[in-house]
Design a protein around this motif. Structure first.
Motif, PDB file in Angstrom:
ATOM      1  N   GLY A  10       0.791  -1.224   0.000  1.00  0.00           N
ATOM      2  CA  GLY A  10       0.000   0.000   0.000  1.00  0.00           C
ATOM      3  C   GLY A  10       0.819   1.268   0.000  1.00  0.00           C
ATOM      4  N   ASP A  11       2.135   1.161   0.247  1.00  0.00           N
ATOM      5  CA  ASP A  11       3.002   2.330   0.198  1.00  0.00           C
ATOM      6  C   ASP A  11       3.390   2.647  -1.241  1.00  0.00           C
ATOM      7  N   ILE A  12       3.352   3.911  -1.589  1.00  0.00           N
ATOM      8  CA  ILE A  12       3.852   4.398  -2.874  1.00  0.00           C
ATOM      9  C   ILE A  12       4.761   5.574  -2.584  1.00  0.00           C
ATOM     10  N   HIS A  13       5.989   5.501  -3.041  1.00  0.00           N
ATOM     11  CA  HIS A  13       6.921   6.612  -2.911  1.00  0.00           C
ATOM     12  C   HIS A  13       7.158   7.200  -4.297  1.00  0.00           C
ATOM     13  N   LEU A  14       6.887   8.481  -4.425  1.00  0.00           N
ATOM     14  CA  LEU A  14       7.110   9.193  -5.680  1.00  0.00           C
ATOM     15  C   LEU A  14       8.288  10.139  -5.477  1.00  0.00           C
ATOM     16  N   TRP A  15       9.381   9.830  -6.166  1.00  0.00           N
ATOM     17  CA  TRP A  15      10.630  10.564  -6.021  1.00  0.00           C
ATOM     18  C   TRP A  15      10.798  11.584  -7.144  1.00  0.00           C
ATOM     19  N   VAL A  16      11.441  12.709  -6.817  1.00  0.00           N
ATOM     20  CA  VAL A  16      11.811  13.686  -7.844  1.00  0.00           C
ATOM     21  C   VAL A  16      13.266  14.091  -7.652  1.00  0.00           C
ATOM     22  N   CYS A  17      13.883  14.472  -8.755  1.00  0.00           N
ATOM     23  CA  CYS A  17      15.273  14.932  -8.752  1.00  0.00           C
ATOM     24  C   CYS A  17      15.388  16.064  -9.765  1.00  0.00           C
ATOM     25  N   PHE A  18      15.987  17.182  -9.342  1.00  0.00           N
ATOM     26  CA  PHE A  18      16.166  18.329 -10.226  1.00  0.00           C
ATOM     27  C   PHE A  18      17.566  18.259 -10.832  1.00  0.00           C
ATOM     28  N   ALA A  19      17.648  17.626 -11.987  1.00  0.00           N
ATOM     29  CA  ALA A  19      18.951  17.319 -12.587  1.00  0.00           C
ATOM     30  C   ALA A  19      19.782  18.562 -12.871  1.00  0.00           C
ATOM     31  N   ASP A  20      19.146  19.646 -13.294  1.00  0.00           N
ATOM     32  CA  ASP A  20      19.895  20.844 -13.665  1.00  0.00           C
ATOM     33  C   ASP A  20      20.605  21.480 -12.476  1.00  0.00           C
ATOM     34  N   LYS A  21      20.138  21.184 -11.270  1.00  0.00           N
ATOM     35  CA  LYS A  21      20.751  21.770 -10.076  1.00  0.00           C
ATOM     36  C   LYS A  21      21.995  21.000  -9.630  1.00  0.00           C
ATOM     37  N   VAL A 111       7.912   4.242  -6.902  1.00  0.00           N
ATOM     38  CA  VAL A 111       8.354   2.960  -6.358  1.00  0.00           C
ATOM     39  C   VAL A 111       7.262   2.389  -5.470  1.00  0.00           C
ATOM     40  N   THR A 112       6.997   1.093  -5.623  1.00  0.00           N
ATOM     41  CA  THR A 112       6.047   0.404  -4.768  1.00  0.00           C
ATOM     42  C   THR A 112       6.439  -1.070  -4.714  1.00  0.00           C
ATOM     43  N   LEU A 113       5.630  -1.880  -4.033  1.00  0.00           N
ATOM     44  CA  LEU A 113       5.865  -3.315  -3.971  1.00  0.00           C
ATOM     45  C   LEU A 113       4.838  -4.045  -4.829  1.00  0.00           C
ATOM     46  N   ASN A 114       5.296  -4.995  -5.613  1.00  0.00           N
ATOM     47  CA  ASN A 114       4.454  -5.970  -6.310  1.00  0.00           C
ATOM     48  C   ASN A 114       3.646  -5.430  -7.482  1.00  0.00           C
ATOM     49  N   TRP A 214      -7.652  -0.145 -11.016  1.00  0.00           N
ATOM     50  CA  TRP A 214      -6.757   0.985 -11.243  1.00  0.00           C
ATOM     51  C   TRP A 214      -6.995   2.102 -10.231  1.00  0.00           C
ATOM     52  N   ARG A 215      -5.887   2.687  -9.774  1.00  0.00           N
ATOM     53  CA  ARG A 215      -5.903   3.917  -8.995  1.00  0.00           C
ATOM     54  C   ARG A 215      -4.979   4.912  -9.686  1.00  0.00           C
ATOM     55  N   SER A 216      -5.431   6.163  -9.824  1.00  0.00           N
ATOM     56  CA  SER A 216      -4.621   7.184 -10.488  1.00  0.00           C
ATOM     57  C   SER A 216      -4.668   8.480  -9.702  1.00  0.00           C
ATOM     58  N   TRP A 217      -3.606   9.261  -9.843  1.00  0.00           N
ATOM     59  CA  TRP A 217      -3.477  10.549  -9.176  1.00  0.00           C
ATOM     60  C   TRP A 217      -2.898  11.558 -10.154  1.00  0.00           C
ATOM     61  N   LEU A 218      -3.339  12.797 -10.020  1.00  0.00           N
ATOM     62  CA  LEU A 218      -2.755  13.932 -10.739  1.00  0.00           C
ATOM     63  C   LEU A 218      -2.043  14.831  -9.741  1.00  0.00           C
ATOM     64  N   PHE A 219      -0.891  15.373 -10.162  1.00  0.00           N
ATOM     65  CA  PHE A 219      -0.112  16.260  -9.303  1.00  0.00           C
ATOM     66  C   PHE A 219       0.132  17.580 -10.040  1.00  0.00           C
ATOM     67  N   THR A 239      -9.110  -3.136  -1.485  1.00  0.00           N
ATOM     68  CA  THR A 239      -9.634  -2.440  -0.312  1.00  0.00           C
ATOM     69  C   THR A 239      -8.527  -1.784   0.506  1.00  0.00           C
ATOM     70  N   SER A 240      -7.265  -2.033   0.149  1.00  0.00           N
ATOM     71  CA  SER A 240      -6.149  -1.460   0.904  1.00  0.00           C
ATOM     72  C   SER A 240      -6.053   0.042   0.657  1.00  0.00           C
ATOM     73  N   ASP A 241      -5.761   0.770   1.707  1.00  0.00           N
ATOM     74  CA  ASP A 241      -5.472   2.185   1.546  1.00  0.00           C
ATOM     75  C   ASP A 241      -4.084   2.328   0.934  1.00  0.00           C
ATOM     76  N   HIS A 242      -3.928   3.346   0.101  1.00  0.00           N
ATOM     77  CA  HIS A 242      -2.620   3.611  -0.478  1.00  0.00           C
ATOM     78  C   HIS A 242      -2.034   4.842   0.202  1.00  0.00           C
ATOM     79  N   ARG A 243      -0.842   4.700   0.674  1.00  0.00           N
ATOM     80  CA  ARG A 243      -0.158   5.773   1.400  1.00  0.00           C
ATOM     81  C   ARG A 243       0.915   6.356   0.481  1.00  0.00           C
ATOM     82  N   LEU A 244       0.709   7.590   0.097  1.00  0.00           N
ATOM     83  CA  LEU A 244       1.565   8.244  -0.896  1.00  0.00           C
ATOM     84  C   LEU A 244       2.532   9.196  -0.202  1.00  0.00           C
ATOM     85  N   THR A 245       3.828   9.026  -0.494  1.00  0.00           N
ATOM     86  CA  THR A 245       4.865   9.897   0.058  1.00  0.00           C
ATOM     87  C   THR A 245       5.682  10.465  -1.087  1.00  0.00           C
TER      88      THR A 245
END
Length: 263
Positions: A10-21, A111-114, A214-219, A239-245
Motif C-alpha cells: 500500500g506504500d507508494i513513494h514518488l521521487w523527484v530529482c532536479f537534474a539541472d541543479k 516505487v512500490t511493492l508488487n 486501477w488507482r490514479s493521481w494527478l499532481f 480495499t487497501s489504503d494507499h499511502r503516498l509519500t
C-alpha cells in the motif's frame, strides 16, 4: 550504503530529482562509476551535453534510490526487460516495482511493492500544438470534455489527460501498442490541494481491462509541471489504503520528504 527506508503493501513513494541543479564535477564523476559499460555507452551516444547530463543523473538517481530500500550497493543493481518490455530488477531482494519519467530538468520515479506502476511528468510550457494531438488521439469522451472548457483552460486540461494516459500505458509497459482512444480518464474537480486523487477510468468495449483495479493521481507541483501516477492493483488488495509519500533526492548525497507545490 545501508537501506534506510521501508516499503509495505500500500506504500507508494514518488521521487523527484532536479537534474539541472546538480553541477558538482566531483559528484558527477562519482555518478559515472555507478553505470555499467552498456549504460555509459548509451549515455555517451546523446549528441548534446545537456542530454548526456540528464541521462547520467537519471541512472544515478534510480540506482541510489533503490538502494534506500535494500542492502544492494547502487552500482550493483542490474536491470532487464520484463514480459511487457518494461525494465525490471534482476535478483532483487524485495519485490520492488518502479517506473521512471523525465522532462526538462526534472526526473520522477515511482516505487512500490508488487503492483504494476507508471508515472509521467511533463513540462506544460513546451511549444506543441497540443489541441490537435488531443483531437486526433484522445477518446471521444475526453475530447468532448476538453473542448467544452474555456479556451484558456484547454491546454492545462490536455496535460492532465496526457500525463494520466502516459502513466497508464507505462504501468502496462506496452507503450503505444495501446491506442490512446481505447481508454478514457474522468477527472474530478480540482480542489485547492496540489494533488487530485478523484480520477476514474473507463474502457472501449473491445479493450479487456477493468476500472476497479486501477488507482490514479494527478499532481500540480508547479506552474509549469504536471505529473500523473497510475497503479494497477491486484483485485484482492483493492480495499487497501494507499499511502503516498513524495521524496526529493540528490543522488548519493541526500533524500527528504517534500511538499507540493514547489513554488
Amino acid at each position: 550504503m545501508q537501506p534506510n527506508l521501508t516499503l509495505t503493501e500500500g506504500d507508494i513513494h514518488l521521487w523527484v530529482c532536479f537534474a539541472d541543479k546538480i553541477q558538482s564535477s566531483e559528484l558527477l564523476e562519482r555518478y559515472k562509476t555507478l553505470l555499467t559499460a552498456e549504460e555509459t555507452a548509451k549515455q555517451q551516444r546523446y549528441k548534446f551535453a545537456k542530454d548526456q547530463h540528464s541521462a547520467l543523473v537519471t541512472r544515478a538517481f534510480v540506482r541510489d534510490l533503490l538502494s534506500r530500500y535494500a542492502d544492494v550497493a547502487p552500482e550493483d543493481w542490474r536491470f532487464e526487460k520484463g514480459e511487457k518490455d518494461k525494465p525490471e530488477l534482476v535478483n532483487a531482494p524485495l519485490p520492488l516495482r518502479f517506473n521512471l519519467s523525465h522532462t526538462d530538468g526534472l526526473i520522477a520515479c515511482a516505487v512500490t511493492l508488487n503492483d504494476d506502476i507508471g508515472c509521467d511528468v511533463e513540462n506544460i510550457e513546451r511549444n506543441n500544438d497540443v489541441l490537435s494531438i488531443a483531437d486526433r488521439y484522445f477518446s471521444p469522451i475526453e475530447t468532448r470534455e476538453l473542448f467544452s472548457l474555456p479556451a484558456d483552460q484547454q491546454r492545462c486540461r490536455f496535460f492532465d489527460y496526457w500525463t494520466l494516459k502516459e502513466s497508464y500505458i507505462k504501468a502496462w509497459g506496452l507503450g503505444l501498442a495501446i491506442p490512446l482512444d481505447d481508454f478514457s480518464f474522468h477527472i474530478g474537480a480540482r480542489t485547492d490541494t496540489p494533488i487530485n486523487p478523484d480520477i476514474r477510468m473507463s474502457f472501449a468495449p473491445h479493450r479487456v481491462d477493468f476500472p476497479h483495479v486501477w488507482r490514479s493521481w494527478l499532481f500540480y507541483p508547479s506552474e509549469k509541471h504536471r505529473m500523473a501516477l497510475s497503479l494497477r492493483t491486484d483485485s484482492d488488495r483493492q480495499t487497501s489504503d494507499h499511502r503516498l509519500t513524495l521524496m526529493q533526492s540528490v543522488p548519493l548525497i541526500s533524500h527528504e520528504p517534500i511538499r507540493l507545490p514547489w513554488n
